[in-house]
Enzyme design. Structure first.
Site, short mmCIF file in Angstrom:
data_model
loop_
_atom_site.label_atom_id
_atom_site.label_comp_id
_atom_site.label_asym_id
_atom_site.label_seq_id
_atom_site.Cartn_x
_atom_site.Cartn_y
_atom_site.Cartn_z
N ASN A 107 1.00 -1.17 -0.02
CA ASN A 107 0.08 -0.11 -0.06
C ASN A 107 1.11 1.13 -0.07
OD1 ASN A 107 -2.01 2.14 0.62
ND2 ASN A 107 -3.11 0.84 2.01
N CYS A 169 -2.93 6.53 6.01
CA CYS A 169 -4.08 5.91 7.02
C CYS A 169 -3.76 5.45 8.31
CB CYS A 169 -4.87 4.96 6.12
SG CYS A 169 -6.51 4.91 6.47
N1 ING Z 1 -8.31 2.54 7.51
C1 ING Z 1 -8.58 2.51 8.71
C2 ING Z 1 -7.71 3.70 9.39
O1 ING Z 1 -6.92 3.26 10.11
C3 ING Z 1 -9.73 1.93 10.72
C4 ING Z 1 -8.57 1.21 9.60
C5 ING Z 1 -10.94 2.19 10.21
C6 ING Z 1 -9.23 1.61 11.76
C7 ING Z 1 -11.88 2.21 11.33
C8 ING Z 1 -10.07 2.33 12.81
C9 ING Z 1 -11.35 2.32 12.74
O2 ING Z 1 -8.36 4.80 9.29
C10 ING Z 1 -7.03 2.17 6.87
N2 ING Z 1 -6.97 1.88 5.38
O3 ING Z 1 -5.96 2.31 7.50
#
Ligand code: ING
Length: 310
Positions: A107, A169
């Site tokens: 990623n 992210c």
């Molecule tokens: N997505 C999310 C993030 O860390 C996630 C995973 C979703 C964590 C909802 C906590 C709550 O923002 C990615 N792609 O890392």
């Protein structure tokens, strides 16, 4: 003396499963042009900007997902973006799924200078979610099935007349992300994210999605005296609502600009990189006040029996 860098978070609305690269790149170029018209010389696009967030689906063979990966950057589909950015003299960062010639799946986020040259490539370190099909979930979060963690860690590079870092992210939720770059003198961290608002392992966090998003980035910016530019892929994408709220955060921790919509939107801010030294040279003067020799072994969790369980 100021060292102003006008930056744009180029937020994307949903990208459908069947939306082809050319259509998405057209959207990216439109956002780039808007940002340029508003004075930006650096544009930050979201994580996995070229495709839908495909880790929401289980596929029996992960190779079925390779259609969503790029094998070269720029490739035929993304070269128009590189060409237009260089023509306008605008740098950018772009998140995408990378399939390397030797078969690694990352990623990834690329940093491109105003002349169109690639400064650096960062591969996401903190891979969230799960690695096998979990049918109990209303949608999957299979990043650990489709991606490997990046082997190089977090870097800081001289670009756009500053010290620029990148994170992707879930990286933004971990304080180590900011500190590792803070120790390298980072002045602006570029972040893309795809964040489903519903978090199946603990739905109590759902109403706090926006709060947690800003909390971690405001803290990281302040504690390391750096700007943070965060660009979302938001809105209802293939049945899943993603957090928008792209924003620009100052070294003080203040949010200086934020998206108003959950769609394609340019968020622009004038960032004085000299503002960083107001924090790096005072409260967070690491050489003067930070005491790693008194922290103990920060690489291991203490008080946890390694025989399993805590
Ligand atoms: N997505 C999310 C993030 O860390 C996630 C995973 C979703 C964590 C909802 C906590 C709550 O923002 C990615 N792609 O890392």
């Amino acid at each position: 003396m100021s060292r102003s860098l006008t930056v744009a978070a180029a937020q994307l609305g949903p990208v459908g499963r069947d939306e082809d690269r050319a259509s998405v790149v057209d959207r990216l170029i439109a956002l780039l042009r808007q940002a340029h018209q508003r004075g930006a010389v650096l544009v930050v696009f979201p994580e996995l900007a070229l495709t839908t967030f495909f880790p929401r689906w289980w596929m029996d063979d992960p190779a079925q997902a390779d259609v969503w990966f790029e094998t070269e950057m720029p490739g035929p589909a993304t070269k128009p973006l590189f060409d237009e950015a260089a023509r306008l003299g605008v740098g950018f960062s772009l998140g995408y799924a990378e399939l390397t010639p030797d078969g690694h799946h990352y990623n990834t986020q690329v940093l491109v200078e105003r002349d169109g040259s690639i400064v650096a490539t960062y591969r996401k370190v903190h891979i969230p979610g799960h690695a096998s099909h979990e049918p109990w979930r209303p949608f999957q979060h299979l990043e650990r099935y489709y991606f490997e963690p990046g082997p190089e860690g977090f870097g800081v590079w001289p670009a756009l007349d500053g010290q620029i870092g990148m994170m992707i992210c879930n990286d933004r939720r971990w304080p180590e992300t900011y500190r590792v770059m803070g120790l390298q003198g980072v002045e602006m961290i570029l972040c893309g994210y795809n964040t489903p608002i519903h978090y199946p392992p603990d739905p109590s966090q759902d109403p706090l999605a926006g709060f947690h998003n800003q909390l971690v980035m405001q803290a990281g910016a302040y504690q390391n005296g750096t700007w943070v530019v965060a660009s979302a892929k938001g809105g209802l994408e293939e049945g899943v609502v993603h957090l928008a709220q792209s924003c620009v955060i100052a070294p003080s921790g203040q949010v200086v600009a934020q998206a108003l919509s959950a769609g394609d939107e340019v968020v622009v801010a004038d960032c004085d990189l000299e503002w960083c030294s107001r924090y790096k040279d005072t409260l967070f003067d690491f050489d003067r006040y930070r005491r790693p020799e008194h922290y103990g072994d920060i690489t291991a969790r203490r008080g946890v029996s390694l025989e399993g369980g805590s």
